[in-house]
Scaffold this motif. Structure first.
Motif, PDB file in Angstrom:
ATOM      1  N   PRO A 117       0.816  -1.231   0.000  1.00  0.00           N
ATOM      2  CA  PRO A 117       0.000   0.000   0.000  1.00  0.00           C
ATOM      3  C   PRO A 117       0.840   1.267   0.000  1.00  0.00           C
ATOM      4  O   PRO A 117       0.462   2.280  -0.624  1.00  0.00           O
ATOM      5  CB  PRO A 117      -0.838  -0.123   1.277  1.00  0.00           C
ATOM      6  CG  PRO A 117      -0.130  -1.119   2.127  1.00  0.00           C
ATOM      7  CD  PRO A 117       0.549  -2.051   1.197  1.00  0.00           C
TER       8      PRO A 117
ATOM      9  N   THR B 278       2.189   1.634  -3.575  1.00  0.00           N
ATOM     10  CA  THR B 278       1.093   1.983  -4.489  1.00  0.00           C
ATOM     11  C   THR B 278       0.737   3.460  -4.368  1.00  0.00           C
ATOM     12  O   THR B 278       0.614   4.173  -5.371  1.00  0.00           O
ATOM     13  CB  THR B 278      -0.150   1.121  -4.208  1.00  0.00           C
ATOM     14  OG1 THR B 278       0.175  -0.261  -4.388  1.00  0.00           O
ATOM     15  CG2 THR B 278      -1.286   1.496  -5.140  1.00  0.00           C
ATOM     16  N   GLN B 279       0.585   3.929  -3.132  1.00  0.00           N
ATOM     17  CA  GLN B 279       0.250   5.332  -2.915  1.00  0.00           C
ATOM     18  C   GLN B 279       1.386   6.237  -3.380  1.00  0.00           C
ATOM     19  O   GLN B 279       1.150   7.286  -3.994  1.00  0.00           O
ATOM     20  CB  GLN B 279      -0.038   5.589  -1.440  1.00  0.00           C
ATOM     21  CG  GLN B 279      -0.552   6.996  -1.129  1.00  0.00           C
ATOM     22  CD  GLN B 279      -1.840   7.307  -1.873  1.00  0.00           C
ATOM     23  OE1 GLN B 279      -2.800   6.544  -1.798  1.00  0.00           O
ATOM     24  NE2 GLN B 279      -1.874   8.425  -2.592  1.00  0.00           N
TER      25      GLN B 279
END
Length: 223
Positions: free
Chosen positions: A8, A11-12
């Protein structure tokens, strides 16, 4: 740090980087394209020859290109805050990214436009073509492959700039690399971040080269 924990964050960080690069590229092209054309038009022998204007614009562009991006980023904090309301976050970073890249792209545009055959310009002039017509119908279309190559180079530069911007609150992969890879000594996280940045640069270069080849083939076919 496990992969499920890294995913995550990566991805961010990637999304923030793409957001910054995309919007700063659009602003850079919008600002750098007319600036580069103006440098050609106002130069000695140009269609709008104006030495004082050319010298002033050239000096501004040279100063902008000579400033290290990190110093420019810090110097523009008051202006960025005035424009966006904050100097932290991916949206705020678009301002210094674009301002830092516009002079760079303007010089690439100038070089590309200078490569256009002067005979084509003279032919359109002899038929009564105005300067806006010459720019739209001759200079920009003929220089298009080189302009696309310049945009590709500029996007790659902006990816590097965005990584540096992460060190001062810009978010993106640079911020994640500093926070988790460097400060927390997560070597694996740092390596993955580098791989993603290299992949982004490679993809941009491949796309840019592909578009240039396509434009060159079309130009030869219509010649």
């Amino acid at each position: 740090m496990t992969w499920s924990e890294m995913q995550p964050l990566l991805t961010q960080g990637t999304l923030d980087t793409l957001y910054m690069v995309l919007w700063s590229t659009l602003v850079t092209v919008a600002g750098g394209l007319p600036l580069g054309v103006l440098l050609v038009l106002t130069d000695k022998g140009g269609l709008l020859q104006n030495t004082p204007v050319n010298k002033v614009v050239g000096t501004v562009v040279n100063i902008g290109r000579s400033l290290p991006f990190l110093i420019l980023l810090i110097a523009l904090i008051p202006f960025t805050t005035l424009v966006v309301g904050t100097f932290i976050g991916p949206t705020a970073m678009i301002v210094p990214l674009a301002i830092g890249a516009i002079p760079f792209f303007a010089r690439l545009v100038e070089t590309a436009v200078r490569e256009v055959d002067a005979g084509l310009v003279e032919a359109v002039q002899s038929m009564g073509g105005s300067i806006p017509v010459i720019v739209r119908k001759v200079l920009l279309p003929q220089a298009l492959p080189s302009l696309v190559s310049g945009v590709t180079t500029t996007v790659i530069v902006l990816i590097g700039y965005s990584a540096m911007a992460g060190a001062v609150g810009g978010e993106g992969l640079g911020s994640k690399a500093v926070t988790y890879g460097f400060q927390r000594f997560e070597t694996e996280f740092m390596l993955v971040t580098v791989v993603i940045l290299v992949a982004l640069v490679s993809i941009v270069q491949l796309l840019g080269d592909g578009i240039v080849r396509l434009l060159v083939r079309r130009g030869r076919a219509t010649a």
